[in-house]
Design a protein around this motif. Structure first.
Motif, mmCIF file in Angstrom:
data_model
loop_
_atom_site.group_PDB
_atom_site.id
_atom_site.type_symbol
_atom_site.label_atom_id
_atom_site.label_comp_id
_atom_site.label_asym_id
_atom_site.label_seq_id
_atom_site.Cartn_x
_atom_site.Cartn_y
_atom_site.Cartn_z
ATOM 1 N N CYS A 40 41.062 41.259 38.648
ATOM 2 C CA CYS A 40 40.180 40.484 39.613
ATOM 3 C C CYS A 40 38.782 40.555 39.264
ATOM 4 O O CYS A 40 38.222 41.256 38.383
ATOM 5 N N SER A 41 38.121 39.438 39.517
ATOM 6 C CA SER A 41 36.448 39.467 39.362
ATOM 7 C C SER A 41 35.863 40.931 39.930
ATOM 8 O O SER A 41 36.059 40.877 41.104
ATOM 9 N N GLU A 42 34.853 41.210 39.148
ATOM 10 C CA GLU A 42 34.105 42.313 39.973
ATOM 11 C C GLU A 42 33.406 41.904 41.213
ATOM 12 O O GLU A 42 32.961 42.770 41.851
ATOM 13 N N HIS A 43 32.886 40.588 41.339
ATOM 14 C CA HIS A 43 32.122 40.102 42.297
ATOM 15 C C HIS A 43 33.011 39.399 43.613
ATOM 16 O O HIS A 43 32.373 38.950 44.422
ATOM 17 N N ASP A 44 34.096 39.620 43.441
ATOM 18 C CA ASP A 44 35.209 39.116 44.452
ATOM 19 C C ASP A 44 35.862 40.012 45.150
ATOM 20 O O ASP A 44 36.928 40.706 44.706
ATOM 21 N N CYS A 47 39.655 39.523 46.537
ATOM 22 C CA CYS A 47 40.720 39.551 45.539
ATOM 23 C C CYS A 47 42.087 40.560 45.955
ATOM 24 O O CYS A 47 41.765 41.659 46.078
ATOM 25 N N GLU A 292 42.439 35.023 44.785
ATOM 26 C CA GLU A 292 40.976 34.974 44.662
ATOM 27 C C GLU A 292 40.063 34.134 45.363
ATOM 28 O O GLU A 292 40.832 33.134 46.145
#
Length: 355
Positions: A40-44, A47, A292
């Motif tokens: 997962c993206s750190e900013h999502d 997710c 996501e």
């Protein structure tokens, strides 16, 4: 005594131990190096990571005669436990979806054995942190492929894995569809709290080729994507929602990554490969998906597992050669053994008696 000092025997033993270290430890250590990165993206914060386990079909007690069944069961269970553990440590999913055919003899086993198989499954797929688990039956669990559905086994399965037909996690609704009985959840959200959820249909049997059945679900559930198993293959299907332009794409690249953005016109069905080495295929693994961007986008890959049969054959070859060497050497020693010649003993009687 000679065999204990034999250099050849020591080489055989060293070869067996080396093969065991490689096949039982090192291969699982390096396997993640061949997987695609799926994080997962750190900013999502929306997710969600989902792991799909398809067709483990743990060995039963009756397919192989005793005592070999204990050895076969132990090896297949250990393989599944090892590969699952590696995937869990690497991926750390939020949701586990078991897509059926969990047992090889579930539909025909007595209840005592059925419950034993359930206990083995819980031990194999043991999780050391809190995670949502979704259990579906397959035809080998309750019947339905080459035999009628055994509704008493379906009731026992639902009793063993007590779950509703729809599982909610964050803003995702997992709809458990039974393709053997043609049953799907209806009217499960009377308060309308989950109308905006991402709708995922999970089933053991593939569904999108069954037009009438899917049309019924489409009008009731409005699914975004289908996940299935049963065929032991890794592929995905894209199909227009008017059931035209159906296309099947194989998905078995070592580091393949499927990227999907959902729209109003297309249905997607993902076939998850088997995770068992006993299913007659070398494409063995666990499906993994990341939803996501508020579930508007999905990435999917397969965490491939190493094959098992070549390593079992290697063990067998080493042990067979060692046994043959010991037998041939022992036979040669036996047939070439020289008879012992008795040495005359000195006559110690008095001289007068000998005269």
């Amino acid at each position: 005594m000679y065999l204990r000092r034999s250099t050849t025997v020591k080489y055989f033993i060293a070869a067996f131990l080396g093969a065991a270290v490689y096949c039982e430890w090192f291969i699982y250590l390096v396997q993640p190096q061949y997987w695609s990165e799926l994080e997962c993206s750190e900013h999502d914060s929306t997710c969600t990571k989902i792991l799909f386990i398809a067709d483990p079909q743990i060995q039963g007690n009756y397919a192989v005669p005793t005592p070999l069944n204990y050895l076969f069961n132990w090896d297949s269970d250990r393989y599944l436990k090892s590969t699952f553990s590696v995937v869990m440590k690497k991926f750390k999913p939020d949701v586990l979806v078991y897509l059926g055919d969990l047992m090889d003899e579930g539909s025909i086993a007595p209840y005592k054995d059925f419950h034993e198989y359930v206990g083995r499954l819980l031990d194999i797929f043991e999780v050391d942190y809190e995670v949502t688990q979704i259990w579906l039956p397959g035809d080998n669990d309750i019947g339905g492929e080459n035999e009628p559905v055994r509704y008493e086994k379906l009731a026992e399965f639902e009793k063993s894995f007590q779950q509703p037909s729809v599982i909610y996690f964050r803003n995702i609704s997992f709809y458990k569809v039974n393709g053997m009985t043609n049953k799907y959840p209806e009217g499960t959200d009377p308060d309308g709290n989950h109308t905006k959820d991402f709708k995922m249909i999970v089933s053991h049997y593939p569904l999108t080729h069954r037009r009438l059945f899917v049309l019924q679900m489409k009008d009731t559930i409005h699914p975004n994507i289908f996940f299935c198993a049963h065929t032991h293959e890794s592929k995905y299907v894209t199909q227009s929602k008017d059931f035209t332009n159906r296309k099947t794409t194989w998905f078995n690249e070592p580091k393949g990554m499927l990227s999907l953005s959902f729209n109003e016109d297309t249905m997607y069905e993902v076939f998850v490969p088997t995770c068992s080495y006993r299913m007659g295929t070398s494409d063995i693994g666990y499906g993994a998906a990341v939803l996501e961007n508020n579930n508007q986008h999905m990435r999917y890959t397969v965490f491939w597992s190493s094959t098992r049969f070549p390593y079992l054959i290697l063990y067998l070859v080493i042990l067979t050669l060692l046994l043959l060497y010991c037998l041939v050497f022992s036979a040669a020693r036996f047939f070439h053994r020289k008879p012992k010649i008795k040495k005359p003993t000195a006559d110690m009687s008095p001289l007068l008696e000998r005269l």
